[in-house]
Design an enzyme around this catalytic site. Sequence first.
Site, mmCIF file in Angstrom:
data_model
loop_
_atom_site.group_PDB
_atom_site.id
_atom_site.type_symbol
_atom_site.label_atom_id
_atom_site.label_comp_id
_atom_site.label_asym_id
_atom_site.label_seq_id
_atom_site.Cartn_x
_atom_site.Cartn_y
_atom_site.Cartn_z
ATOM 1 C CE LYS A 128 -3.634 -2.650 2.157
ATOM 2 N NZ LYS A 128 -2.898 -3.941 2.006
ATOM 3 C CE LYS A 163 -6.741 -0.018 1.027
ATOM 4 N NZ LYS A 163 -6.920 -0.665 -0.290
ATOM 5 N NE ARG A 213 -3.261 -7.541 -8.662
ATOM 6 C CZ ARG A 213 -3.124 -8.414 -7.670
ATOM 7 N NH1 ARG A 213 -2.689 -9.634 -7.926
ATOM 8 N NH2 ARG A 213 -3.422 -8.065 -6.434
ATOM 9 N NE ARG A 228 -8.547 -8.069 -8.307
ATOM 10 C CZ ARG A 228 -7.512 -7.649 -7.606
ATOM 11 N NH1 ARG A 228 -6.896 -8.460 -6.787
ATOM 12 N NH2 ARG A 228 -7.096 -6.404 -7.716
ATOM 13 N NE ARG A 236 -14.545 -7.476 2.293
ATOM 14 C CZ ARG A 236 -14.361 -8.436 3.205
ATOM 15 N NH1 ARG A 236 -13.232 -8.468 3.895
ATOM 16 N NH2 ARG A 236 -15.285 -9.349 3.414
ATOM 17 C CG ASP A 276 -4.637 -4.548 -6.407
ATOM 18 O OD1 ASP A 276 -4.415 -5.359 -7.322
ATOM 19 O OD2 ASP A 276 -4.699 -4.872 -5.207
ATOM 20 C CD GLU A 284 -3.573 -3.235 -1.799
ATOM 21 O OE1 GLU A 284 -2.861 -4.253 -1.973
ATOM 22 O OE2 GLU A 284 -4.542 -3.208 -1.042
ATOM 23 C CG ASN A 286 -0.738 -6.398 -4.818
ATOM 24 O OD1 ASN A 286 -1.032 -6.752 -3.688
ATOM 25 N ND2 ASN A 286 -1.492 -5.579 -5.531
#
Length: 323
Positions: A128, A163, A213, A228, A236, A276, A284, A286
Site C-alpha cells: 500500500k 484498512k 489487477r 474483480r 470488496r 490494483d 496498491e 503488489n
Amino acid sequence: MPAPLDLIVVMDPIGSIKIAKDTTFAMLLEAQRRGHRLHYVRPGGLSVRDGRALARVAPLSVRDDPAGWFELGDWSDLPFGPGQLVLMRKDPPVDAEYLYDTQVLDLARLAGAQVVNDPRGLRDFNEKLAAMLFPQCCPPTRISRDAAELKAFVAEQGKAVLKPLDGMGGRSIFLSQAGDPNLNVILETLTEGGRKLALAQRWLPEIAEGDKRILLVDGEPVDYCLARIPQGDEFRGNLAAGGRGEGRPLGERDRWIAAQVGPEMRRRGMRFVGLDVIGDWLTEVNVTSPTCVRELDAQFGINIAGLLFDAIEAGPVPPDGHA
C-alpha cells in the site's frame, strides 16, 4: 534454448494450493515445460551455515491435474549459487520471519543465484505504501497512526475505505463515512490505539465495475487485466472475499498507470508485479506473490508465465546501483 536452470521455489505449502487459481503453479508448469529442474523448499527451510545460504529442498515435478498435482523426491540441503533461479512466492504477512527470509535470499543473490522478485524490493515495498511513490496515479489518501487525523480525512472526503497496511485478500477493510457511529472504534481497532499506521482512502464508486489487477512483467503490462467485481452486498472485490473475476483488455488510463510505475519496478528488480486499479486510480502495488495468471490465461488463451520466463531467460535486468 537457454541452459536449464535449477529453479528453487519458496512458497506456501504446495499440498494446499488451488491449482485453478495459483499463479506460482502456473510458473512451475511453464518452467518444467521448458526443461528447468524444479526444487521445492520445505516451508521454513531457508537457513545459513557459516555465511552460506542454504535451502532444504526436494526435487519437484508438477502436472495440471486436480487429483494429484505434484510429486516430491528426497530432501537434501542445497547451497545457493550460480545457475539457480529462486522464485520467492510466499504469501503475506510480511512479518519478521518473512523479512529474515529475504535477508537469507540476499545472501543467495550475492552467491550468484537469480532471485525473483529481488529480496531488497520485497523489503522496501509495502504494497500500500509503494503506491504512494506514484501520487499522480492515486486517489486522495491519508496514512497515519492518529485516529483524529484519519477521522478528519473521512469527514473531508464524505466516504472512505479504511484498512491496515499489512492485510491481504480484503481482510480488515472497512467502508465508513462522516457521521458513522462506528468510525471511532474502527479507527481504534486499525491503529491499535495509535500504535499502528492505518490507511484511509477516498471511496471510489467505480469499485462496482471491479478492482482491476494489472500484471507487469519486467515493467511492461500484460495486455489484459482481471477485474474483480464485488458480489451481493459485499463492497470488496477481492477474489478471497467472494469477488467475481472478469478479464478485460487494458484501457488507455490503465496503460498510463503501468507506464508510470513500470520503469521503477524494473529498475528495482521487481520482475513480476501486480497493480490494483479502481476506475482511474492506483490503490496498491503488489510485489510479494501477485496472482490472477491462471484466470487470465484461461479466459484469453495466453501464457503469462511464458512471458515471465522469456524475460528471465533473456538475463537479469541491468544493475540499478544497489550495493
